[in-house]
Design an enzyme around this catalytic site. Structure first.
Site, PDB file in Angstrom:
ATOM      1  CE  LYS A  75      -3.964   5.077  -1.483  1.00  0.00           C
ATOM      2  NZ  LYS A  75      -4.643   5.426  -2.021  1.00  0.00           N
TER       3      LYS A  75
ATOM      4  CE1 TYR B 106      -3.652   2.127   1.121  1.00  0.00           C
ATOM      5  CE2 TYR B 106      -2.472   2.866   2.567  1.00  0.00           C
ATOM      6  CZ  TYR B 106      -4.016   2.551   2.114  1.00  0.00           C
ATOM      7  OH  TYR B 106      -5.099   4.280   2.120  1.00  0.00           O
TER       8      TYR B 106
HETATM    9  N1  LIG Z   1      -9.446   5.540   5.611  1.00  0.00           N
HETATM   10  C1  LIG Z   1      -8.850   6.196   5.812  1.00  0.00           C
HETATM   11  O1  LIG Z   1      -8.272   7.163   6.829  1.00  0.00           O
HETATM   12  C2  LIG Z   1      -8.006   6.919   4.807  1.00  0.00           C
HETATM   13  C3  LIG Z   1      -5.851   6.765   4.816  1.00  0.00           C
HETATM   14  C4  LIG Z   1      -5.465   7.012   3.654  1.00  0.00           C
HETATM   15  C5  LIG Z   1      -5.798   6.886   2.952  1.00  0.00           C
HETATM   16  N2  LIG Z   1      -6.816   7.168   1.990  1.00  0.00           N
HETATM   17  C6  LIG Z   1      -7.575   6.666   0.340  1.00  0.00           C
HETATM   18  O2  LIG Z   1      -8.606   7.081   0.368  1.00  0.00           O
HETATM   19  C7  LIG Z   1      -8.847   6.141  -0.240  1.00  0.00           C
HETATM   20  C8  LIG Z   1     -10.874   6.247   0.354  1.00  0.00           C
HETATM   21  O3  LIG Z   1     -10.406   4.568   0.849  1.00  0.00           O
HETATM   22  P1  LIG Z   1     -11.533   4.880   2.028  1.00  0.00           P
HETATM   23  O4  LIG Z   1     -11.211   4.838   3.445  1.00  0.00           O
HETATM   24  O5  LIG Z   1     -12.571   5.325   1.947  1.00  0.00           O
HETATM   25  O6  LIG Z   1     -12.285   3.244   2.059  1.00  0.00           O
HETATM   26  P2  LIG Z   1     -13.428   2.421   1.432  1.00  0.00           P
HETATM   27  O7  LIG Z   1     -13.641   1.093   1.595  1.00  0.00           O
HETATM   28  O8  LIG Z   1     -14.720   2.851   2.044  1.00  0.00           O
HETATM   29  O9  LIG Z   1     -13.558   2.958  -0.237  1.00  0.00           O
HETATM   30  C9  LIG Z   1     -12.747   2.366  -1.058  1.00  0.00           C
HETATM   31  C10 LIG Z   1     -13.569   2.361  -1.871  1.00  0.00           C
HETATM   32  O10 LIG Z   1     -13.008   1.951  -3.067  1.00  0.00           O
HETATM   33  C11 LIG Z   1     -14.157   0.842  -3.190  1.00  0.00           C
HETATM   34  N3  LIG Z   1     -13.164  -0.131  -4.750  1.00  0.00           N
HETATM   35  C12 LIG Z   1     -12.330  -0.788  -4.402  1.00  0.00           C
HETATM   36  N4  LIG Z   1     -11.281  -1.104  -5.553  1.00  0.00           N
HETATM   37  C13 LIG Z   1     -12.100  -0.748  -5.981  1.00  0.00           C
HETATM   38  C14 LIG Z   1     -11.746  -0.990  -8.111  1.00  0.00           C
HETATM   39  N5  LIG Z   1     -10.876  -2.046  -8.394  1.00  0.00           N
HETATM   40  N6  LIG Z   1     -12.398  -0.633  -8.577  1.00  0.00           N
HETATM   41  C15 LIG Z   1     -13.908   0.842  -8.479  1.00  0.00           C
HETATM   42  N7  LIG Z   1     -14.165   1.040  -6.885  1.00  0.00           N
HETATM   43  C16 LIG Z   1     -13.253  -0.605  -5.681  1.00  0.00           C
HETATM   44  C17 LIG Z   1     -14.657  -0.306  -2.711  1.00  0.00           C
HETATM   45  O11 LIG Z   1     -15.512  -0.934  -3.236  1.00  0.00           O
HETATM   46  C18 LIG Z   1     -14.686   1.012  -1.784  1.00  0.00           C
HETATM   47  O12 LIG Z   1     -16.527   1.811  -1.710  1.00  0.00           O
HETATM   48  C19 LIG Z   1      -8.769   4.966  -1.266  1.00  0.00           C
HETATM   49  O13 LIG Z   1      -7.440   4.755  -1.596  1.00  0.00           O
HETATM   50  C20 LIG Z   1      -7.775   4.986   0.788  1.00  0.00           C
HETATM   51  O14 LIG Z   1      -6.538   4.453   0.682  1.00  0.00           O
HETATM   52  C21 LIG Z   1      -7.655   6.188   3.595  1.00  0.00           C
END
Ligand SMILES: NC(=O)c1ccc[n+]([C@@H]2O[C@H](COP(=O)([O-])OP(=O)(O)OC[C@H]3O[C@@H](n4cnc5c(N)ncnc54)[C@H](O)[C@@H]3O)[C@@H](O)[C@H]2O)c1
Length: 294
Positions: free
Chosen positions: A158, A154
């Site tokens: 990223k 990851y």
């Molecule tokens: N939540 C956090 O604190 C956090 C921190 C750093 C980065 N992020 C990043 O933020 C973004 C959103 O994360 P989140 O926390 O809302 O997670 P989440 O799991 O709630 O949302 C991610 C969404 O992406 C969708 N997804 C996964 N693979 C996919 C694909 N191949 N095609 C289309 N859709 C796909 C999933 O179905 C899900 O709805 C991600 O890129 C994550 O890495 C989140």
């Protein structure tokens, strides 16, 4: 007041979590929104937007599938004539210590985050260049910027997105395309097992989305890495220390270690405008004038 009326936005992975929150906010500010996700969450978010008086369409499929992504962009252009905003948000986790991580899981995570974002960005790049306007956001992570135990795949993906942003911001500038990164912290399904409940309660996705709205607005910066969570915002930079110059051709590794303190001194640290700035900095310290042939 940021007004997205007339703008068309694609938010990947917006069937839930942060993406849903971004999509709802964009729609409230007048954008027409394409809600992409793998599952039925996409349709649910489209309904939420429509019920609130907004305009949205769903695009259910994987961002790793270039044919699907091209179709998503083509049908958006047919329906609404333009794509102004792309938020590369979709993502997955496959956490394990590197010792236990399979290469399949490493590849899968790179494929979704990095290749998925590259595929989506490639599909909107020409339309954005042609219309002379685009706003692209890559979703990076503190894990990539600073490392996190158990997230080698990851973190690599990223940080790859940061490199993609750095170059696309340069290449997009003269076409009115601005490219930035968001490093969010939010209580979503991705974080459920990682943080305790009290902290999760503080970290609603809605606290992050205003930063993304700023990055897709008309007056957005470009080449910024904005960190956001719990209503707090910071900027992250990839910097270069003033460093040292060692005599000798080649210089000695022993002298390098001996001067580590000066090498690491952060006084006068630079934030290079582009990769070539490192060469310029080094040749200048070597007493030469940096010239670029092309
Ligand atoms: N939540 C956090 O604190 C956090 C921190 C750093 C980065 N992020 C990043 O933020 C973004 C959103 O994360 P989140 O926390 O809302 O997670 P989440 O799991 O709630 O949302 C991610 C969404 O992406 C969708 N997804 C996964 N693979 C996919 C694909 N191949 N095609 C289309 N859709 C796909 C999933 O179905 C899900 O709805 C991600 O890129 C994550 O890495 C989140």
């Amino acid at each position: 007041m940021i007004d997205l009326t007339g703008r068309v936005a694609i938010v990947t992975g917006s069937g839930g979590g942060l993406g849903r929150s971004h999509a709802l906010l964009f729609a409230r500010r007048g954008a027409r929104v394409v809600v992409n996700d793998l599952g039925a969450g996409a349709e649910a978010v489209v309904r939420e937007i429509s019920d609130a008086g907004g305009v949205a369409r769903s695009a259910r499929g994987s961002i790793t599938d270039a044919t699907f992504v091209q179709h998503m962009v083509d049908t958006t252009l047919e329906a609404w004539g333009r794509v102004d905003i792309l938020v590369n948000n979709a993502g997955i986790l496959r956490d394990k210590s590197f010792a236990k991580m399979s290469l399949e899981d490493f590849r899968l995570v790179i494929d979704v985050h990095l290749m998925g974002a590259a595929i989506c960005t490639k599909a909107v790049w020409e339309p954005m260049r042609a219309q002379g306007y685009g706003r692209i956001v890559m979703t990076t992570s503190s894990s990539g910027l600073y490392g996190n135990f158990g997230q080698a795949n990851y973190a690599a993906a990223k940080m790859g997105l940061v490199g993609l942003m750095q170059t696309l911001a340069l290449e997009g500038a003269k076409y009115g395309i601005r490219v930035n990164c968001i490093a969010p912290t939010a209580a979503t399904q991705m974080m459920q097992d990682i943080l305790p409940d009290a902290q999760l309660a503080m970290l609603q996705p809605e606290q992050v989305s205003p930063a993304v709205l700023a990055l897709v607005s008309e007056h957005a910066p470009t080449r910024a890495i904005i960190c956001a969570g719990a209503g707090a915002f910071e900027l992250a930079h990839i910097t270069l220390t003033q460093g040292i110059h060692l005599p000798g051709q080649p210089p000695s590794a022993e002298n390098l270690l001996a001067q580590w303190g000066e090498l690491a001194d952060r006084q006068g640290e630079l934030v290079p405008d582009q990769g070539f700035d490192q060469s310029r900095h080094e040749l200048t310290k070597a007493g030469l004038v940096f010239t670029q042939q092309k």
